[in-house]
Design a protein around this motif. Structure first.
Motif, PDB file in Angstrom:
ATOM      1  N   GLU A 155      -2.007   5.116   2.998  1.00  0.00           N
ATOM      2  CA  GLU A 155      -3.094   4.204   3.176  1.00  0.00           C
ATOM      3  C   GLU A 155      -2.955   2.921   4.057  1.00  0.00           C
ATOM      4  O   GLU A 155      -3.661   2.200   4.675  1.00  0.00           O
TER       5      GLU A 155
ATOM      6  N   VAL B  57       0.828  -0.882   0.051  1.00  0.00           N
ATOM      7  CA  VAL B  57       0.065  -0.100  -0.103  1.00  0.00           C
ATOM      8  C   VAL B  57       0.943   1.197   0.039  1.00  0.00           C
ATOM      9  O   VAL B  57       2.026   1.236   0.302  1.00  0.00           O
ATOM     10  N   ARG B  58       0.259   2.403  -0.371  1.00  0.00           N
ATOM     11  CA  ARG B  58       1.158   3.660  -0.140  1.00  0.00           C
ATOM     12  C   ARG B  58       1.306   4.039   1.206  1.00  0.00           C
ATOM     13  O   ARG B  58       0.127   3.629   1.851  1.00  0.00           O
TER      14      ARG B  58
END
Length: 229
Positions: free
Chosen positions: A138, A134-135
């Motif tokens: 996030e 995930v980023r």
């Protein structure tokens, strides 16, 4: 002393030097994928207790054959949905969780008679599309979803730096994971694990706060990919 024991001794020396007097505990996950059981036994005899595998079909019979070692098994590969049941039944840790659906499948498959499955959220710190995760922004939302699931225990974050021979660039990427970890802890998540650093960059990861490193080649030597295939 076996070659694997000598390699482990060298890795531990490099870890000690990288820590520069820092007393934090470091877990070495010996990445044993594509290596035979006798290599794992040699590493175990040399004091290694944590082993990382990426391929479910290879790992499950290997874990069964080595059960008397009492080792801790880490799934460090890309987890496909149809393999969640086998991973939940055989492994102690999963390092690459980056979707709520994946966590839900692991939670559902984890047997009630087993200890909670330890998880790390994979965060994409290199920005490369080829790497999962995930980023950073996030991570907190996924952490909330995982924390609500039974039979799972969120332990921390995992990240992989992009290929670079620049220690400064490696540290920049690992620092991003450390910062994300700090934000989650500040938000109230009880995390204790920063899983980052491999054979080619674990010193940089340790400099940025890693508590767990995943090391294969520096312990076992090059993998026999032809045999693995």
């Amino acid at each position: 002393m076996s070659p694997i024991a000598a390699n482990l001794q060298a890795v531990r020396r490099r870890i000690s030097e990288a820590l520069q007097g820092d007393s934090r505990a470091i877990t070495v996950v010996a990445v044993s994928k594509s290596h035979p059981g006798e290599a794992i036994r040699a590493a175990h005899e040399a004091g290694c207790r944590d082993f990382g595998e990426s391929y479910v079909q290879e790992a499950v019979p290997k874990i069964a054959a080595l059960r008397e070692l009492g080792a801790t098994w880490h799934f460090i590969g890309h987890l496909q949905g149809n393999k969640a049941r086998e991973v939940a039944a055989n492994f102690d840790w999963v390092h690459g969780v980056d979707r709520a659906r994946m966590a839900q499948a692991l939670s559902k498959a984890r047997g009630g008679g087993l200890a909670p499955l330890d998880l790390c959220i994979q965060v994409n710190i290199s920005g490369e599309a080829s790497k999962g995760g995930v980023r950073p922004a996030e991570a907190a939302a996924l952490a909330r979803e995982i924390s609500a699931l039974p039979r799972l225990r969120l332990r921390g974050l995992m990240g992989m730096a992009g290929a670079s021979e620049s220690a400064a660039e490696q540290r920049r990427q690992f620092a991003l994971l450390r910062a994300t970890f700090g934000e989650l802890v500040a938000a109230g998540f009880a995390l204790d694990t920063l899983s980052m650093g491999m054979s080619q960059d674990f010193e940089a990861a340790l400099a940025e706060g890693a508590t767990m490193v995943r090391i294969g080649t520096a312990i076992f030597g090059e993998r026999d990919n032809k045999k693995a295939a």
